[in-house]
Write an enzyme that holds these catalytic residues in place. Structure first.
Site, short mmCIF file in Angstrom:
data_model
loop_
_atom_site.label_atom_id
_atom_site.label_comp_id
_atom_site.label_asym_id
_atom_site.label_seq_id
_atom_site.Cartn_x
_atom_site.Cartn_y
_atom_site.Cartn_z
N ASP A 266 -37.79 -0.32 -6.69
CA ASP A 266 -36.54 -1.03 -6.46
C ASP A 266 -36.66 -1.94 -5.23
O ASP A 266 -36.90 -1.46 -4.11
CB ASP A 266 -35.45 0.05 -6.26
N GLY A 308 -33.32 -8.70 -12.08
CA GLY A 308 -33.48 -9.92 -12.89
C GLY A 308 -33.84 -11.16 -12.09
O GLY A 308 -33.93 -12.26 -12.65
N ASP A 329 -26.62 -3.57 -10.83
CA ASP A 329 -26.13 -2.28 -11.33
C ASP A 329 -24.90 -2.50 -12.22
O ASP A 329 -23.97 -3.20 -11.80
CB ASP A 329 -25.70 -1.37 -10.16
#
Ligand code: GLA
Length: 520
Positions: A266, A308, A329
């Protein structure tokens, strides 16, 4: 008349009996194939449902691979690339089932979208080893593992959070602002999870709620689950726990040694170190970690999470990922999930076996329960919207990670998640995602997904605020040949289409999923 009545009743009773028995006969579920790399340790728990005890057998496995006849777990490694057809048999006191399944040894992993559960939406920042182990137990008891929901991803935070006077906090603050997205919480948001982020040898240190990582993955593996873990290419994760920046190889080795099978990576604080928003800068940290994972003894599926940025679907594969988040999210409201699917309306071309667009974790069932605020949250999606959400993720060949808290899961949610027809749509070995063909004036959307058996799945999605009751002609489905049969996958009923017209009545935000078998 009386005789006819009794014949009908007997038939109904007998059928009820044979359905119950059908359910008890073992069924070998899951995709038709599974990919692993040459000489890498892998685990594949064959998902099997039916009355226990079930005894399994597997013919055709190379000798370097072990098979557990009681659990159906395949583990080991295979040296030579190639396709290995395995004849699986499962039997219990009600009967026996056989299925041919292929192990595909080659460069690609995740030949079908990963399926399982993530800790993020249910336990949030309070996640513990005990909860992960409890979730595994519950997913087995509720029959989810048996249908292929077999990855448990431990999300943020599992590593120690550096204390306030650790230099990392000032180092991050003093990085120049290159206008690249960065996010991290802290320094004092995880007060019960603080400590040295690394030990004397540089190894990452789990927080005190994870006293035995290796024990945890062994428990998961034993019960037929794969184990997933989370980190960031930055020095801090989004929650402010230790990330992997400049420790990539050590961390990859740690996860492999601990027995993890999947990594979600992440972006978070890494934005402080990216020079600009060029593709090269977006790819860089992912390529580094992919290289580190490749050097390990285990197969570790690599999930890119950077929401993205820089059109990740165009390069996620080249950066070494098998799946990539295409979204920020998502939340349990219609516009969030509808926007996530609309974004993928024209991105089917980037999806293939080993490459999946990931519109985020499923917002289905009771989310929360033991997260930051400790509240069980009522899902703001209606039952109809949750069904649409799940159906469309399956149409998109999206990774399916359950966000619900297993401690509070209800029957309606379980019925959704246990729908074998929809799981089959998601896990189809052709690996093609649905594309949106049409957006009609009444906000009816027509989506089409080709399947390996030559059929096509059509989703008719009502994005409007009203019920759509009308006719739709099958020419709108853009099928290469005319269909011979059409079946509604949720009701399992055949659909009539006189002169090509199907009569529909779809509630607001509802969906109809049609399987169209074509003439050969
Ligand atoms: C980001 C990710 C989420 C979750 C959290 C954890 O927001 O997008 O999926 O992993 O971080 O901190």
């Amino acid at each position: 008349m009386v005789k006819k009545f009794f014949t009908v009743i007997t038939h109904v009773l007998l059928c009820g009996y044979c359905y119950a028995q059908q359910d008890s006969i073992p069924q070998i579920n899951g995709p038709r194939l599974f990919g692993a790399r040459p000489d890498k340790v892998f685990i594949y728990p064959v998902p099997v449902s039916g009355a226990q005890p079930i005894l399994m057998a597997a013919k055709g496995l190379p000798s370097t691979v072990q098979f557990d006849a009681h659990t159906g777990i395949i583990t080991g490694k295979i040296h030579t690339a190639g396709t290995y057809p395995i004849k699986l048999t499962a039997k219990n006191k009600f009967g026996k089932t056989t299925r041919v399944f292929s192990l595909v040894i080659g460069p690609r992993l995740a030949l079908t979208p990963p399926m399982g559960w993530s800790s993020w939406y249910s336990y949030g920042r309070n996640v513990t080893q005990k909860q992960i182990e409890l979730t595994a137990k519950l997913m087995k008891e509720k029959g989810l593992q048996q249908l292929g929901w077999s990855l448990l991803e431990l999300d943020d935070p599992w590593a120690n959070q550096p204390v306030k006077n650790n230099p990392v906090w000032t180092e991050l603050k003093t990085q120049p602002d290159n206008k690249v997205y960065r996010y991290y919480e802290g320094p004092d948001n995880l007060t019960t999870r603080q400590g040295a982020p690394r030990d004397g040898s540089g190894n990452i240190v789990p927080n005190s709620f994870f006293p035995d990582m290796k024990g945890m993955t062994e428990t998961l593996h034993r019960q037929g689950f794969k184990a997933g873990i989370y980190s960031s290419p930055g020095p801090l994760t989004c929650g402010g726990a230790a990330g992997s920046y400049q420790h990539e190889l050590l961390d990859a080795k740690y996860w492999s040694d601990m027995g993890f099978d999947y990594l979600k990576y992440d972006w978070c604080s890494y934005g402080a170190f990216a020079k600009d928003t060029s593709r090269a800068e977006y790819m860089k940290p992912y390529k580094i970690m992919a290289g580190a994972l490749h050097q390990q003894q285990r197969d570790i599926i690599f999930s890119l999470c950077q929401y993205g940025m820089g059109n990740v679907w165009e390069w996620g594969n080249e950066a070494g990922g098998q799946l990539w988040r295409t979204e920020q999210d998502i939340r349990d409201n219609w516009s969030s999930i509808h926007n996530a699917m609309k974004k993928l309306a024209d991105k089917a071309a980037y999806v293939k076996p080993g490459n999946w667009n990931d519109p985020d974790i499923l917002q289905i069932g009771t989310i929360g329960g033991n997260d930051e605020d400790g509240k069980k949250r009522v899902n703001h999606l209606s039952a109809e919207e949750q069904k649409t959400h799940f159906s469309m993720w399956c149409m998109l060949s999206a990774p399916l990670l359950i966000g619900a808290n297993m401690e509070y899961i209800d029957d309606a949610t379980l019925r959704l998640l246990k729908n074998k027809e929809m799981i089959t749509v998601d896990q189809d070995a052709l690996g093609k995602a649905a594309k949106r063909l049409k957006l009609m004036d009444n906000q009816l959307e027509v989506w089409q997904k080709p399947m390996e058996d030559g059929s096509f799945i059509i989703a008719l999605l009502n994005a409007s605020d009203n019920t759509i009751a009308s006719n739709i002609n099958i020419l709108n489905f853009e099928l290469p040949l005319l269909p011979v049969t059409i079946t509604d996958l949720w009701t399992k009923q055949p659909i009539r289409f006189p002169e090509g017209d199907i009569s529909i009545s779809i509630p607001s935000h509802g969906v109809m999923i049609l399987k169209c078998n074509l003439s050969k």
